[in-house]
Design a protein around this motif. Sequence first.
Motif, PDB file in Angstrom:
ATOM      1  N   PHE A  70     -63.292  52.492 -16.088  1.00 40.79           N
ATOM      2  CA  PHE A  70     -63.351  53.943 -16.254  1.00 40.79           C
ATOM      3  C   PHE A  70     -64.262  54.588 -15.198  1.00 40.79           C
ATOM      4  O   PHE A  70     -63.868  55.518 -14.490  1.00 40.79           O
ATOM      5  N   ILE A  71     -65.486  54.077 -15.077  1.00 46.99           N
ATOM      6  CA  ILE A  71     -66.439  54.662 -14.112  1.00 46.99           C
ATOM      7  C   ILE A  71     -66.034  54.326 -12.680  1.00 46.99           C
ATOM      8  O   ILE A  71     -66.198  55.130 -11.762  1.00 46.99           O
ATOM      9  N   LYS A  72     -65.451  53.139 -12.493  1.00 47.50           N
ATOM     10  CA  LYS A  72     -64.966  52.788 -11.157  1.00 47.50           C
ATOM     11  C   LYS A  72     -63.902  53.780 -10.683  1.00 47.50           C
ATOM     12  O   LYS A  72     -63.875  54.175  -9.510  1.00 47.50           O
ATOM     13  N   GLY A  73     -63.025  54.206 -11.607  1.00 40.86           N
ATOM     14  CA  GLY A  73     -61.992  55.177 -11.247  1.00 40.86           C
ATOM     15  C   GLY A  73     -62.598  56.498 -10.795  1.00 40.86           C
ATOM     16  O   GLY A  73     -62.118  57.134  -9.846  1.00 40.86           O
ATOM     17  N   ILE A  74     -63.672  56.934 -11.476  1.00 40.21           N
ATOM     18  CA  ILE A  74     -64.332  58.177 -11.077  1.00 40.21           C
ATOM     19  C   ILE A  74     -64.949  58.032  -9.687  1.00 40.21           C
ATOM     20  O   ILE A  74     -64.815  58.910  -8.830  1.00 40.21           O
ATOM     21  N   VAL A  75     -65.615  56.898  -9.461  1.00 44.82           N
ATOM     22  CA  VAL A  75     -66.258  56.667  -8.159  1.00 44.82           C
ATOM     23  C   VAL A  75     -65.212  56.623  -7.049  1.00 44.82           C
ATOM     24  O   VAL A  75     -65.409  57.208  -5.960  1.00 44.82           O
ATOM     25  N   MET A  76     -64.093  55.941  -7.300  1.00 43.42           N
ATOM     26  CA  MET A  76     -63.053  55.824  -6.270  1.00 43.42           C
ATOM     27  C   MET A  76     -62.469  57.187  -5.894  1.00 43.42           C
ATOM     28  O   MET A  76     -62.030  57.402  -4.762  1.00 43.42           O
ATOM     29  N   SER A  77     -62.453  58.136  -6.856  1.00 43.77           N
ATOM     30  CA  SER A  77     -61.908  59.462  -6.554  1.00 43.77           C
ATOM     31  C   SER A  77     -62.774  60.218  -5.556  1.00 43.77           C
ATOM     32  O   SER A  77     -62.342  61.228  -5.000  1.00 43.77           O
TER      33      SER A  77
END
Length: 964
Positions: free
Chosen positions: A521-528
Amino acid sequence: MNKLCLLIVFHLPLINLQAQVNEVDSLIYELTQEHHDTTKIMMMYKLSTHEGLGSFSKSKEYALQALQKAKDISFEKGIGVSYYSLGNTYGLSYNLDSAIVYFNMANEIFERINYVKGEGNVLTGLGYAYMDKGDLGKAMEYALLALKKREKNNDLHNIAGSYVQLAIIFHEEYGFGDESIKTNEKKSLRYNLRALKIFKQINSEVNIGIVSTNIGANYSRLDMLDSCLHFYKQALAISTRLGNKYGMAIDNNNMGVVLKDFEEYDRALFYLKNADHLYVELNHPNGRLDPLRTISRIYGTMDQPYEGLKYAKEALKISRELNSAKQLMKSTFLIHSSFAQVDSFRQAYDMLTLYKNMSDSIYDNKRDEQMREQELAYNVEKKEQQIIDLERSNELAQLRRNILIGSLLAIVLIAFLLYNQQRLKSKRNQLLFEKEQEVDRMKSKFFANISHEFRTPLTLLMGPIDHLTEISNDPRQLHFLDMMKRNTSRLLNQVNQLLDLSKLDAGQLKLKVVKIDPVPFIKGIVMSFETLASNQEVNLSFLHNNEISDFYADQDAVEKIVANLLSNALKFTPSKGIIKVEITNIESSELLAKSVAALELIVTDSGIGVDEELQKHIFDRYYHTDSDLQASTGIGLALVKELVDSHFGIIRVDSQKGKGSTFTIHLPTGKNHWKNININESQEQVETMGLSISSERSTKSPLMMEEVKISNNPSILIIENNEDVRYFISEILKNQFQTLVASDGMQGIEKAQDKLPDLIITDIMMPGLDGYEVTKQLKSNIKTSHIPVIMLTAKVGLKNKLLGLETEADEYMTKPFSASELIARVNNLISSRTKLREQFREAITMGPNRITVTSIDAEFVNKVKSLIELNMADTNLSVEFLGDQIGMSRSQIYRKLHAITGFSPNQLIRELRLVRAMDLLKNNSGTVSEIAYMVGFNTPNYFNTCFNKKYGTPPGEVKKQHSL
């Protein structure tokens, strides 16, 4: 000028052995009386160095006698110094290959007998020889080796000699581009100043004169002509007092060159011809090259091209005799220019072709890198020695620790005594805090009401923008639409944050708690955020512990926490910076009150950081630091704090000014703390929305790739830290003007001084220097004070406008502004400045004090004009005299006068002299020759040339017409 500085320092380790004639005679007499062979050899070596400064043949003769004598008795040191002396002799006579052979033979002997001083001298000689061959990489290598030898031997005089050699190498190395030239010249100046300090310490007057000459050359290339002239005069005085003809020749040449730059051609020719005569007396053809070439150029400037061609041919003849590729290349280019001036275009073309072929074969594009590598290796070795010295100071460090422990005990005692007073203060602060909270709640309620009104028009804006984006194929239109969408989304995001805060205050924000797998979940935010980080050249990374589980939270809240922290980090992290996001499972949190298990989220950046005093306010609503330049609502971090609190977590910030910030969040895991809230156990992951990304730039504008340059159009410098605004203003202006851009105040000042634009547009709120300070510095700088400035700002109100105008800004415009209004104001300012300059130029050639504009600049021009008219008959009337009378330096008066009127001081003197001469001729006030002397010309011929060039008719014709 450059070559001359090199020649005088070639024998720097030996220059103090130069004696007057009586000392040479004394050595010759002692030689006839000496019976010890080794002493005789060393005396011959000394005579070789003495005679070598005046006669290369005698120097060679004494060196060969010493060599033969040393070989006869197998005296190795004597053989070595004889080889060294021969290397010097051949180097000065420009037989460089032979010089290198003898230097290497000497070095083999000195290494074998461990004669460190001799090794240093030989390495220095090799450095100069390779420099004359054009191999500056090799020259740097040998110069640094020599310096290390001499530092090991603590030989102050020769250490200074190595500094001078390194200075000359950097002075000779032009590099690639203006910045590289300035960088190398500043390094050269630094080494020369080190040498000058040592020579003053050991009271070596002759070497003080030598280094003064070289420092003058540094200041000349750095365009600091006042300092340049000061050091050249000092060097000439010393060489004249010591009777050093070589020094006198060099210093006369240097004086001539700098006076040429100030257009004082008669004085320049006097010094340059003196230099040439001295080199002829010294039988030094190589030394003649610089004065001959400069004399040729001056005659070309004075419209006497055939006289200039004569000196250029003499320089080419000497260069061919010396067989020096570098000198031949310089002389070839000069004679190409001279042939062109006398319309011998075929010969000029042949010489240009020859010059191009030589230039391509001499310069190696890798040598600048090689020089840097050599210097770096030396500096690294010195740094290692410093580390060793620091390790030896451990005992002092232990003593400091003991003192620190005692100080801490004293602090604890003082803190205990102040405890009661602090408790009372805390109670007062609590009351103030409660009042501030009440004010914040009132603000949030007010903004929430307004925010609801904003959402409808924002929605109506975003829909048409999306539609136009789909149907448009014009790249320029698409870029503007993208800019509009980003900033509309940013405004909508701010509105949503205000609404979230108001809901939190009212207890109406309903959390939807679900089981979350935090890693994906947090990785997806960072990747954005990766594209945005890449465009800003920031290294963004994500680290995690895969064992994290049993985490319950509101997905939307966690997304807003992470997104706001990343957006904030990207806002204040410069290019090449680092941002790191880490999540870890903590079994026992030291931040939470009950030391429970927690999810630890850490966001670290290498940005500008926050002062310790300001950190306690960083989560306050509507609070701004001085570095918060984006004019945001001041609610991003406040919302993060409220959302963390709503999840029973803790947030902490650790920051240091200039070194970055670290935000640490602990959110409890498990679900025991979620009482009276329905929990969804199904781990429904929603797609991240990247709320904060919309508020920032995701693509680079075309303006980031290149500045708009249109030849012959006025140039505009745009100083603005917001890239969208920079692009927008540039697009408005690019069809009519050249546009230059700067992203902050300091860069803007540097570009203004370097490019001298016709007009400057600056924002007020910028990192580092704000617009007020930028304008103040530009207007107080003699070089840029004449450039009109338009200030742009989002700050409205009469007070802010008055503050801008008090800094001498010419115009003040508030954002948002009309494109047509900006263009109109730019055109008006440029037009008014052009008319003012034309008025000055027209008034210059009229009668005394005809300039009627009542400005400081007009008063300045009138004063200069009056001084010239009062002292016109003085043939020695100079820029220095004008500067002394007005209270300005030579370079200040030169730049000021040229910026206002377009005339240099010498052009203005010549213009006024010709105007006065015309009046005298019309009034029949004397013969042409008499009038020439009356208005300050040295020769009637030069007067005739200048008069005919200005008026298109000889002075004799004018006199004849008015005598009838």
